[in-house]
Design an enzyme around this catalytic site. Structure first.
Site, mmCIF file in Angstrom:
data_model
loop_
_atom_site.group_PDB
_atom_site.id
_atom_site.type_symbol
_atom_site.label_atom_id
_atom_site.label_comp_id
_atom_site.label_asym_id
_atom_site.label_seq_id
_atom_site.Cartn_x
_atom_site.Cartn_y
_atom_site.Cartn_z
ATOM 1 N N ASP A 14 43.940 38.026 36.255
ATOM 2 C CA ASP A 14 45.500 38.067 36.147
ATOM 3 C C ASP A 14 46.259 37.124 37.110
ATOM 4 O O ASP A 14 47.456 37.021 36.803
ATOM 5 C CB ASP A 14 45.899 39.407 36.612
ATOM 6 N N HIS A 60 39.444 42.738 43.255
ATOM 7 C CA HIS A 60 38.744 43.493 42.185
ATOM 8 C C HIS A 60 37.685 44.288 42.511
ATOM 9 O O HIS A 60 36.950 44.198 43.782
ATOM 10 C CB HIS A 60 38.064 42.159 41.355
#
Ligand code: CMC
Length: 428
Positions: free
Chosen positions: A365, A308
């Site tokens: 996710d 991320h």
């Protein structure tokens, strides 16, 4: 201006020194204000992907990526996921406070009264190929709302009724895009159901049978929506703000956000995660060999759902979802091959020097796709679910930008690297 806003930073360049104002946020995030650097020093800043650039001041969402903290309006995401409903969280993001019981009833009632679509939307859906991905269908449908709801003034309060319309109608748009793709009749909303329950009914029900909303599925979906509801200045939210900065209306701005979210490096990653897990299962590949491929710089394979831009620690949303994932799989009695492979991949990656050194952890996710799959949501619809959840955040950010007297049209600079002026030449 806080007292800390009186601090300055010095920049020396070409024998001159420049004082740059420093802004300090409520959580001590500190930013050098370079907005006058060009007029005073003839310099711009270069930051590809805006990885270290603050585009605005915002009071909506706080992230500490190093510590794995995410808060909406000061409330920890873990507390909101445990104790609130999605509509309460939407109210919080939009208004800054959790609703009182009366405010909650009024907000829920107004959302419930706008769930139907204009009948002409049918032709919009029917004009799309049945194999169309539901994300561009949703983006087109949200954009088309500008055609149905014209004339509201642009500005802080345009948001009020159009905010309600968008949050009310997006589950209907999402379910209709799915129904169109499988050739089934569109179902109308049932306003006695919850936000998540109504969506599930329009998605999985049919006109021939009664549809019972499974409370396990309904609750899991509500939590997923809460966890996705805002994430400060990510790619799609920045897109919504950027489009809105030209004074484009709310629907046009949100439609652009839906398109930005679709990419596999952003919201599209949840679909890619499940495709990755399925491919590993289908090929009979081991988790170890897949992780080796993801580490190889000459191989384009990435461990989807890992890494991320902001989190250099476990994404707190992934932590909540990991627990929810086990819960859903167990309570629905599903034997999830995907969950088994996902857990193995996580275990290997979290102990592998490549991932440890780069601080790559599971992101939201990684587990959301496995839950959606367990809930029976088709893979193509995963990113649509993300968009439904992110909607209140996009709207809250769009409204905050409109209300900010310092907001200007977004217009970055560039460092030009092309040809210098040359004489026009043609061989014809
Ligand atoms: N698998 C393997 N290597 C990775 C991964 C991954 N998933 N993510 C990053 N890396 C490596 C990358 O190759 C680079 O290595 P090196 O320094 O040797 O070149 C290093 O880690 C830094 O990566 P980056 O691409 O420069 O980082 P970024 O901040 O530009 O990208 C990211 C962040 C999320 C796009 C990226 O981690 C990624 O592609 N992850 C997989 C896609 C994904 O799961 N996206 C969902 C993000 S969360 C939902 C949302 O908010 O949108």
């Amino acid at each position: 201006m806080s007292s800390q806003d009186t601090k300055t930073a010095q920049l020396s360049y070409d024998g001159n020194s420049y004082d740059l104002p420093v802004h300090v946020g409520t959580e001590n995030e500190t930013a050098v204000d370079i907005s006058k650097l060009r007029s005073e020093a003839g310099l711009i800043t270069l930051d590809p992907g805006y990885g270290n650039t603050g585009s605005c001041k915002s009071s909506i969402t706080y992230i500490d990526g190093d510590k794995g903290i995410l808060r909406y309006r000061g409330y920890a995401i873990e507390d909101l996921a445990k104790n609130s409903t999605f509509l309460e969280v939407a109210y919080l993001l939009l208004n800054g406070e959790l609703p009182t019981p009366e405010e909650n009833t009024a907000f829920t009632d107004s959302i419930t009264q706008h769930t139907m679509l204009n009948e002409n939307f049918r032709s919009l859906f029917l004009s799309m190929p049945t194999n169309a991905h539901p994300m561009p269908v949703m983006s087109a449908a949200v954009s088309a709302m500008s055609c149905f709801y014209q004339g509201d003034e642009y500005g802080e309060h345009e948001g009020d009724i159009n905010t309600i319309r968008l949050i009310s109608k997006i589950p209907t748009l999402a379910a209709w895009s799915y129904k169109h793709s499988i050739g089934q009749p569109f179902l109308y909303p049932k306003n006695h159901l919850s936000y998540a329950g109504n969506f599930l009914k329009m998605m999985f029900g049919n006109p021939c049978e009664e549809f019972e909303v499974d409370p396990v599925v309904e609750k899991a979906l509500d939590i997923l929506l809460i966890l996705h509801a805002d994430h400060e200045q990510n790619c799609s939210t920045s897109t919504v703000r950027m489009v809105g900065s030209s004074h484009a209306n709310l629907f046009a701005s949100i439609s652009a956000g839906v398109s930005a979210l679709w990419g596999p490096l952003h919201g599209g990653a949840n679909q890619k995660v499940i495709e990755m897990l399925n491919a590993i299962a289908d090929r009979g590949e081991t988790a170890e060999s897949f992780v080796e491929k993801a580490k190889n710089p000459d191989d384009p394979t990435r461990l989807m759902g890992f890494g991320h831009r902001v989190y250099k620690n476990y994404d707190p949303r992934a932590a909540v979802l990991k627990g929810a994932c086990h819960d859903v799989v167990e309570r629905l009695g599903i034997d999830s091959k995907q969950l088994e492979i996902g857990m193995k991949l996580e275990e290997i990656a979290l102990n592998d020097e490549y991932f440890v050194k780069r601080k790559l952890f599971p992101n939201v996710d990684f587990y959301s796709g496995i839950i959606y799959k367990s809930l029976g949501i088709p893979v193509d619809m995963f990113t649509v679910m993300f968009a439904m959840g992110r909607l209140p955040g996009w709207i809250a950010q769009w409204r905050e930008m409109n209300a900010d007297p310092a907001a200007r049209i977004d217009r970055p600079r560039q460092v030009y690297m092309g040809a210098n002026e040359r004489k026009y030449f043609t061989s014809k």
